[in-house]
Design an enzyme around this catalytic site. Structure first.
Site: not given
Ligand code: PMP
Length: 331
Positions: A64, A183-185, A189
């Site tokens: 995201f 990676g902002k995977i 989170y």
């Protein structure tokens, strides 16, 4: 009977929780715009839904972005770092072997169109989501369809910008060899949620996470900066840090203003000895830290460097500093 009782309970809880009452990161109600980008077109937000068999819903296999659009002095919106956010997303797509049909420039255009369609003029948050849309439970990344969705909602301050009380988390920051932090995977989170949940339960506003070897990494969804004797430092990207776009912007702003900025490893105890600490992020903006684990930052006389940088940042994002006009894309 039992099934009927369960159905009644579900009906009751659905009645209390309509689809549009999802919550934003700040705990307030998230009110999405009427339109979303979904399946390659703009559709009513209420039609942008996925199946429970979706790979990314089951395994967190999505990437995201979080982008802000700020109201300018002419009352119109401008998107902050639109190209940079989509560049980061398209680069990160390679980590999940995701195929993205849209180009960077198309995504910027789609976002402008979406904001225009939603007709908002207040400060906005934009959430692009690139997800494995295949109905599949196979533990793999390739040969699964990918989709890109975007929705928007109004957002003011995500965290307080006048002094946060934070704690060092007992949860360790996900390491590059586990789930790549850069990676902002979405799945990674869970790590941030664990840390923030415990920080809130202990009465703190935010959590600072350390790397496996005990160095400062970052907050749950923001990068951290340290000020000591007028010099500014921030952990290197190789310390399991998300390469924040605001982090890069702050480094530029600070150097342009004549500050020395270093990227170096930061020990936990340096947090307790700092003159000032602050967070940066699309959501967090530039947010001073008032105390760490109950120890006040500096001499308690305020945050002069942070306040100076915060003022410069807000001027730039509102289009009031021509040096940074290229950061903004008018809607
Ligand atoms: N770290 C993490 C883990 C984040 O999720 C974010 C928010 N994207 C940031 C830092 C700040 O990054 P940016 O300035 O690009 O929003």
């Amino acid at each position: 009977m039992k099934t009927e009782a369960r159905a009644a309970r579900t009906r009751a809880s659905t009645a209390r929780t309509p689809a549009s009452s999802a919550r934003g990161g700040d705990g307030r109600r998230l009110e999405p715009g009427a339109w979303a980008y979904f399946g390659g077109q703009l559709v009513p937000f209420s039609d942008a839904n996925v199946s429970i068999a979706t790979h990314s819903l089951n395994y967190g296999t999505a990437i995201f972005e979080g982008i802000r659009a700020y109201t300018q002095d002419d009352g119109k919106l401008a998107i902050l770092f639109a190209a940079e956010h989509y560049d980061r997303m398209l680069r990160n797509a390679r980590l999940l072997r995701a195929q993205v049909p849209e180009t960077r420039d198309e995504l910027v255009e789609i976002t402008r169109e979406l904001l225009r369609r939603n007709g908002e003029t207040a400060d906005m948050y934009i959430r692009p989501l690139l997800y494995k849309s295949a109905h599949s439970l196979r533990l793999q990344l390739s040969d699964l369809d990918d989709q890109l969705a975007i929705f928007t909602f109004p957002l003011g301050d995500y965290v307080a910008t006048d002094g946060l009380r934070v704690s060092v988390s007992a949860w360790q920051r996900v390491s590059d060899n586990a789930v790549p932090a850069r990676g902002k995977i979405t799945g990674s989170y869970v790590n941030a949620c664990m840390a923030v949940e415990d920080a809130h339960a202990a009465g703190y506003a935010e959590a600072i996470l350390l790397t496996a070897d005990g160095h400062v990494a970052e907050a749950s969804a923001a990068n951290i900066f340290f000020v000591r004797d007028g010099t500014i430092a921030t952990p290197p990207l190789s310390d399991d840090v998300l390469p924040g776009i605001t982090r890069a912007a702050l480094i530029t702003l600070a150097r342009d203003a004549g500050y020395v900025v270093e990227e170096r490893k930061i020990d936990r105890t340096e947090l307790y000895l700092a003159d000032e600490l602050f967070l940066t992020g699309t959501g967090a903006q530039v947010a001073p830290i008032a105390s760490v684990d109950g120890r006040p930052c500096g001499d308690g006389a305020g945050f002069p460097v942070t306040t100076d940088l915060q003022t410069r940042y807000f001027a730039a994002v509102r289009g009031r500093d021509p040096r940074y006009a290229s950061w903004l894309t008018p809607v």
